[in-house]
Design a protein around this motif. Structure first.
Motif, PDB file in Angstrom:
ATOM      1  N   ARG A 193      21.160 -14.043   1.356  1.00  0.00           N
ATOM      2  CA  ARG A 193      22.069 -12.899   1.427  1.00  0.00           C
ATOM      3  C   ARG A 193      23.074 -12.939   0.284  1.00  0.00           C
ATOM      4  O   ARG A 193      23.369 -11.902  -0.335  1.00  0.00           O
ATOM      5  N   ALA A 194      23.594 -14.116  -0.026  1.00  0.00           N
ATOM      6  CA  ALA A 194      24.565 -14.236  -1.106  1.00  0.00           C
ATOM      7  C   ALA A 194      23.928 -13.909  -2.458  1.00  0.00           C
ATOM      8  O   ALA A 194      24.530 -13.204  -3.287  1.00  0.00           O
ATOM      9  N   PRO A 242      24.291 -11.557  -7.299  1.00  0.00           N
ATOM     10  CA  PRO A 242      23.400 -12.344  -8.169  1.00  0.00           C
ATOM     11  C   PRO A 242      24.103 -12.948  -9.367  1.00  0.00           C
ATOM     12  O   PRO A 242      23.658 -13.987  -9.886  1.00  0.00           O
ATOM     13  N   ASP A 243      25.190 -12.341  -9.813  1.00  0.00           N
ATOM     14  CA  ASP A 243      25.891 -12.869 -10.982  1.00  0.00           C
ATOM     15  C   ASP A 243      26.628 -14.168 -10.681  1.00  0.00           C
ATOM     16  O   ASP A 243      27.074 -14.846 -11.607  1.00  0.00           O
ATOM     17  N   PHE A 257      24.705 -12.449   8.668  1.00  0.00           N
ATOM     18  CA  PHE A 257      24.351 -13.031   7.373  1.00  0.00           C
ATOM     19  C   PHE A 257      25.365 -12.605   6.317  1.00  0.00           C
ATOM     20  O   PHE A 257      25.725 -13.384   5.429  1.00  0.00           O
ATOM     21  N   GLU A 258      25.813 -11.362   6.415  1.00  0.00           N
ATOM     22  CA  GLU A 258      26.767 -10.827   5.445  1.00  0.00           C
ATOM     23  C   GLU A 258      28.090 -11.595   5.477  1.00  0.00           C
ATOM     24  O   GLU A 258      28.638 -11.974   4.440  1.00  0.00           O
ATOM     25  N   TRP A 275      19.838 -22.308   8.572  1.00  0.00           N
ATOM     26  CA  TRP A 275      20.924 -21.325   8.507  1.00  0.00           C
ATOM     27  C   TRP A 275      21.400 -21.159   7.069  1.00  0.00           C
ATOM     28  O   TRP A 275      21.710 -20.063   6.626  1.00  0.00           O
ATOM     29  N   GLY A 276      21.458 -22.252   6.337  1.00  0.00           N
ATOM     30  CA  GLY A 276      21.889 -22.188   4.945  1.00  0.00           C
ATOM     31  C   GLY A 276      20.954 -21.366   4.084  1.00  0.00           C
ATOM     32  O   GLY A 276      21.374 -20.764   3.092  1.00  0.00           O
ATOM     33  N   LEU A 277      19.667 -21.324   4.451  1.00  0.00           N
ATOM     34  CA  LEU A 277      18.699 -20.497   3.723  1.00  0.00           C
ATOM     35  C   LEU A 277      19.061 -19.025   3.818  1.00  0.00           C
ATOM     36  O   LEU A 277      19.087 -18.316   2.803  1.00  0.00           O
ATOM     37  N   VAL A 278      19.349 -18.539   5.030  1.00  0.00           N
ATOM     38  CA  VAL A 278      19.646 -17.113   5.171  1.00  0.00           C
ATOM     39  C   VAL A 278      20.969 -16.763   4.504  1.00  0.00           C
ATOM     40  O   VAL A 278      21.114 -15.670   3.928  1.00  0.00           O
TER      41      VAL A 278
END
Length: 296
Positions: free
Chosen positions: A126-127, A132-133, A93-94, A119-122
């Motif tokens: 993670r992003a 968050p900024d 995920f990272e 997959w786009g959800l995970v």
């Protein structure tokens, strides 16, 4: 660095783009040494759409036209899937989230809204947790949230049995071909994928990169991601305003707990009526309206 399309790629992608009702441009960039494909349409504030498995950017075709009237819509193919290159490693995920940030940096996108399904959800979660900024708002679809272990019911983790099967026997291309086709039939509730639509997805799933990505992603989920989140979910705080949507008849996301409320600043969990796992193709009008309302 941006790399050009080859003639065969241009013909196929332009043909698929004609289904979107938008002026879609296709480009490739180098990320982590891989040739990563993305589709782009519209102008304005950036909106990134991340697809799920076993699909690619084309799953957003019904939303591209209306969303591109307000936003610069960017639809990348995750590494190893669609028209993006892959390699034997890099499906944590990272790393997938870092691919997203690297793409944003390449496109000079400082801050964006993001939608991620499956997959786009995970990747999106993670992003948003890590950076968050960089994100204005996030819409997650068709999956569990990172705090599912708080208030978990065992069935939630047992329903996606395909993950465990692919983690243990993912090197079997015959198994992957069967599961790809089965998922497109079994996980859809409203309507059906036509034979031509299934072939659009299956054709790109029959590449060495996609076989590897499928096996390695699911092995990583079982061996690393699930144990990590079970142990550390209490330490995660989501600051990005988030809307989590699951189909009311999605067999993979029934019974997701509302435990996220203790770990998020602004998040809602809602269901999509009369919908299975593939909301962009089952309920495109409903989804478009809900996204635009959420984005405000």
């Amino acid at each position: 660095m941006t790399t050009p399309l080859t003639d065969p790629e241009t013909l196929v992608l332009q043909t698929l783009s004609s289904d979107s009702g938008a002026d879609v441009q296709h480009r490739f960039v180098q990320i982590d040494g891989l040739r990563i494909h993305y589709a782009e349409a519209g102008a304005g504030e950036p909106l990134i759409l991340l697809h799920g498995w076993p699909q690619h950017w084309w799953e957003w075709r019904h939303l591209l036209g209306p969303l591109a009237q307000r936003y610069r819509v960017i639809c990348p193919d995750l590494r190893g899937l669609g028209w993006s290159e892959g390699r034997a490693r890099g499906y944590t995920f990272e790393r997938l989230a870092r691919d997203l940030i690297d793409l944003m940096d390449h496109l000079k996108v400082r801050r964006a809204r993001i939608v991620g399904r499956d997959w786009g959800l995970v990747v999106g979660y993670r992003a948003c947790l890590n950076w968050p900024d960089r994100f204005e708002q996030f819409v997650a679809m068709a999956g569990v949230h990172p705090w599912t272990a708080d208030g978990i019911r065992p069935a939630v983790f047992l329903r996606p049995w395909h993950v465990y099967l692919l983690a243990s026997r993912g090197n079997s291309r015959r198994l992957q071909d069967w599961l790809t086709k089965r998922s497109l039939h079994a996980w859809r509730h409203r309507g059906r994928f036509g034979a031509d639509e299934i072939e659009v997805y299956q054709q790109r799933m029959r590449t060495p990169a996609a076989y590897t990505a499928t096996a390695e992603f699911n092995r990583n989920v079982v061996l690393h991601e699930v144990p990590h989140f079970l142990q550390h979910y209490r330490l995660l705080r989501l600051q990005v305003p988030t809307l989590h949507l699951n189909g009311a008849q999605d067999p993979l996301s029934e019974g997701i707990p509302h435990s996220y409320r203790d770990y998020t600043d602004a998040m809602r969990l809602e269901t999509i009526p009369d919908c299975g796992h593939f909301a962009p193709e089952e309920q495109p009008e409903w989804l478009t309206t809900r996204l635009l309302t959420f984005f405000g």
